[in-house]
Design an enzyme around this catalytic site. Sequence first.
Site, PDB file in Angstrom:
ATOM      1  N   ASP A  13     -41.037 -37.006  -4.161  1.00  0.00           N
ATOM      2  CA  ASP A  13     -41.363 -35.622  -4.486  1.00  0.00           C
ATOM      3  C   ASP A  13     -42.759 -35.639  -5.129  1.00  0.00           C
ATOM      4  O   ASP A  13     -43.226 -36.695  -5.564  1.00  0.00           O
ATOM      5  CB  ASP A  13     -40.312 -35.088  -5.466  1.00  0.00           C
ATOM      6  CG  ASP A  13     -40.722 -33.764  -6.077  1.00  0.00           C
ATOM      7  OD1 ASP A  13     -41.014 -32.832  -5.302  1.00  0.00           O
ATOM      8  OD2 ASP A  13     -40.757 -33.663  -7.323  1.00  0.00           O
ATOM      9  N   ASP A  15     -44.642 -32.533  -7.219  1.00  0.00           N
ATOM     10  CA  ASP A  15     -44.817 -31.831  -8.495  1.00  0.00           C
ATOM     11  C   ASP A  15     -43.723 -32.233  -9.479  1.00  0.00           C
ATOM     12  O   ASP A  15     -42.528 -32.071  -9.207  1.00  0.00           O
ATOM     13  CB  ASP A  15     -44.814 -30.322  -8.279  1.00  0.00           C
ATOM     14  CG  ASP A  15     -46.009 -29.886  -7.455  1.00  0.00           C
ATOM     15  OD1 ASP A  15     -47.140 -30.213  -7.852  1.00  0.00           O
ATOM     16  OD2 ASP A  15     -45.817 -29.250  -6.402  1.00  0.00           O
TER      17      ASP A  15
END
Length: 259
Positions: A13, A15
């Site tokens: 991932d 952010d």
Amino acid sequence: MNTLRWPAALLWDVDGTLAETERDGHRVAFNEAFAAMRLPWHWDVAHYGALLAVTGGRERLLHDMQSRPEAPAQPEARDALARMLHALKNSAYAQRVADGALVLRPGVLNLLRAARQAGLPMGIATTTSQANVAALLGAALGADWRAGFAVCVCGEDVHAKKPDPEVYLRAVQALGCALGAALAIEDSPAGVQAACQAGVPVIVTRSVYFADADVRGALAVGPGLHIRTGWEPAPPGTGTGLDAGIGLEDLAHWMAATR
Ligand code: XBP
Ligand code: MG
């Protein structure tokens, strides 16, 4: 008995996981966009935290406009304003990254290097855009950052953003391994839900905004990849060196629980 199950690929991932981009990156950039458009709006740290329940920056803007009297009444005009603000936000975000305001979270670079040395394929699975990923990773890893990732699936590549599983389904399909053989690294409830619904095992490195969030379904949850204390379950690998963080062996032990 073999208690190791090496992941076939690592899916990152962006952010909150690769870097703490939300509070000091996207949020500040949104506020710069509001100011540039002379709007009397300001997203403080707490309000932005609540807004993170809505994934996607443009979607977040449209959601917030529902309670803003200054927002245009017509849906088309709202849409146009959201697009303009989002574009301004992304420019401001890229500038912040270029200015050095955002760095990789501790432990990320070590695990990236370890995976690369071990020949473990890696991918990106994020709600943010290709441009924002390129800005962040170009600054952090250098101009050839893309060579380190076999796939990069972003917000514009899917029909539905996290918590929908599509981003993980697409990333794993492109990697060519079984869904249950890849391992995702996430920070948010939406990200964990997306991975779990896709059938991709996931671990969580807590980010500032999701320090206490419900991330059930994750194989392991901890404060960061740089540290071996505070993880649940505890990292079972041996670790190397006094300041060792989470390593591939730990991931393989956690993955063994998915057999
Ligand atoms: C987090 C998100 C994104 C970012 C902003 O993505 O939900 O919307 O907040 O980026 P992830 P955009 O944790 O999956 O990396 O403005 O480009 O949407
Ligand atoms: Mg995230």
